[in-house]
Design an enzyme around this catalytic site. Structure first.
Site, mmCIF file in Angstrom:
data_model
loop_
_atom_site.group_PDB
_atom_site.id
_atom_site.type_symbol
_atom_site.label_atom_id
_atom_site.label_comp_id
_atom_site.label_asym_id
_atom_site.label_seq_id
_atom_site.Cartn_x
_atom_site.Cartn_y
_atom_site.Cartn_z
ATOM 1 N N HIS A 225 0.844 -1.189 0.000
ATOM 2 C CA HIS A 225 0.000 0.000 0.000
ATOM 3 C C HIS A 225 0.882 1.243 0.000
ATOM 4 O O HIS A 225 2.026 1.204 0.460
ATOM 5 C CB HIS A 225 -0.956 0.007 1.199
ATOM 6 C CG HIS A 225 -0.276 -0.052 2.522
ATOM 7 N ND1 HIS A 225 0.274 -1.217 3.038
ATOM 8 C CD2 HIS A 225 -0.036 0.903 3.453
ATOM 9 C CE1 HIS A 225 0.805 -0.972 4.216
ATOM 10 N NE2 HIS A 225 0.635 0.309 4.499
ATOM 11 N N HIS A 227 1.041 5.524 0.730
ATOM 12 C CA HIS A 227 0.439 6.646 1.439
ATOM 13 C C HIS A 227 0.515 7.923 0.596
ATOM 14 O O HIS A 227 1.564 8.211 0.005
ATOM 15 C CB HIS A 227 1.161 6.886 2.768
ATOM 16 C CG HIS A 227 1.109 5.718 3.699
ATOM 17 N ND1 HIS A 227 0.325 5.709 4.833
ATOM 18 C CD2 HIS A 227 1.726 4.515 3.664
ATOM 19 C CE1 HIS A 227 0.477 4.556 5.454
ATOM 20 N NE2 HIS A 227 1.326 3.806 4.764
#
Length: 285
Positions: A225, A227
């Site tokens: 993932h 940010h």
């Protein structure tokens, strides 16, 4: 692009009074009834936040553990206009040429603090906020294969996604972290960067060069993932020993397909983290 997880949702509801109540309903128990301070778990002068462990009266007879987080609310334009426009009382502390420092005591209505209450708090909650010593780990590629990867695969590290804000989560499974990336993943990483910037520009009007786009190592959960944070926002986890800019990751992989397989990555672990114990057992720290 996921903006909020359930935890963030609960926190937002708590901050805004849940179903719309702005005060404790008449006749309802005060959330801090009979509060007795047990210990200061942690405090941050930079963030103007303090974490407290105390006990409150549960039903008037028994007591419950509670964690209370006190945080100075950010300044608002309307607030400072009201505060400074009414000739506030100033107590001089220091004067040097054109510079002067004063203490200013705002009126109660302008001196609010955000207060988060966790009750009943379990030992896990209390431990979460206790200040822990930090240790820097210099993890080589061999260390990852011999220590960290077996630790991840043992299931000792939670991969539950429970605290999302502005994050792009990759669809392909099996990419646990930076360590798994190679040149085959460049199209995916570039797509996340480009599509993420485009979506944020369209929805929020924030340009790509006003964003800090990064990956964590160690990550909070082992599913790739990325940010996306506004440059002006000092989000947790943006320190150099944890955050890796996505643009740098892409460039490193273009230079060497196996860069993250071979390189040494430095990061910090708290004293109570199980992975730190694994490194100690291996004589690596």
């Amino acid at each position: 692009m996921a903006e909020r997880g359930e935890k963030r949702k609960r926190e937002s509801e708590a901050e805004n009074g849940g179903a719309g109540d702005s005060e404790t309903p008449a006749g309802a128990e005060h959330p801090l009834a009979g509060f007795k301070l047990q210990s200061i778990l942690r405090e941050s002068a930079r963030d103007k936040t303090i974490f407290l462990h105390g006990q409150v009266s549960g039903d008037g007879k028994s007591t419950e553990d509670a964690v209370v987080i006190l945080e100075r609310a950010p300044f608002q334009v309307e607030t400072v206009t009201r505060l400074l426009g009414n000739n506030p009382e100033l107590k001089l502390q220091l004067k040097n040429d054109i510079y002067s420092v004063y203490h200013l005591n705002p009126p109660p209505e302008l001196n609010e603090m955000k207060t988060t209450i966790i009750r009943p708090a379990t030992e896990k909650h209390i431990k979460k906020y206790v200040r822990q010593e930090l240790y820097l780990i210099q993890e080589t590629g061999e260390d990852y294969k011999n220590i960290t990867l077996p630790f991840i695969e043992s299931g000792s590290f939670s991969i539950k996604v429970d605290d999302l804000y502005l994050i792009a989560i990759s669809h392909p499974r099996g990419i646990k972290s930076l360590r798994d990336l190679n040149e085959d993943h460049l199209p995916l990483l570039k797509n996340i960067q480009q599509e993420g910037q485009a979506a944020i520009l369209k929805k929020y009007g924030v340009k790509g060069n006003q964003l800090r786009i990064y990956l964590h190592y160690q990550p909070s959960y082992y599913h790739l993932h990325v940010h996306f944070v506004a440059l002006g926002h000092e989000a947790p986890g943006i320190t150099v020993e944890r955050a890796h800019l996505l643009s740098d990751v892409i460039q490193n992989l273009e230079l060497d397909s196996q860069y993250y397989t071979k390189c040494t990555l430095t990061y910090a672990l708290r004293a109570d983290e199980p992975l730190l114990q694994k490194f100690k057992e291996a004589g690596k720290c």
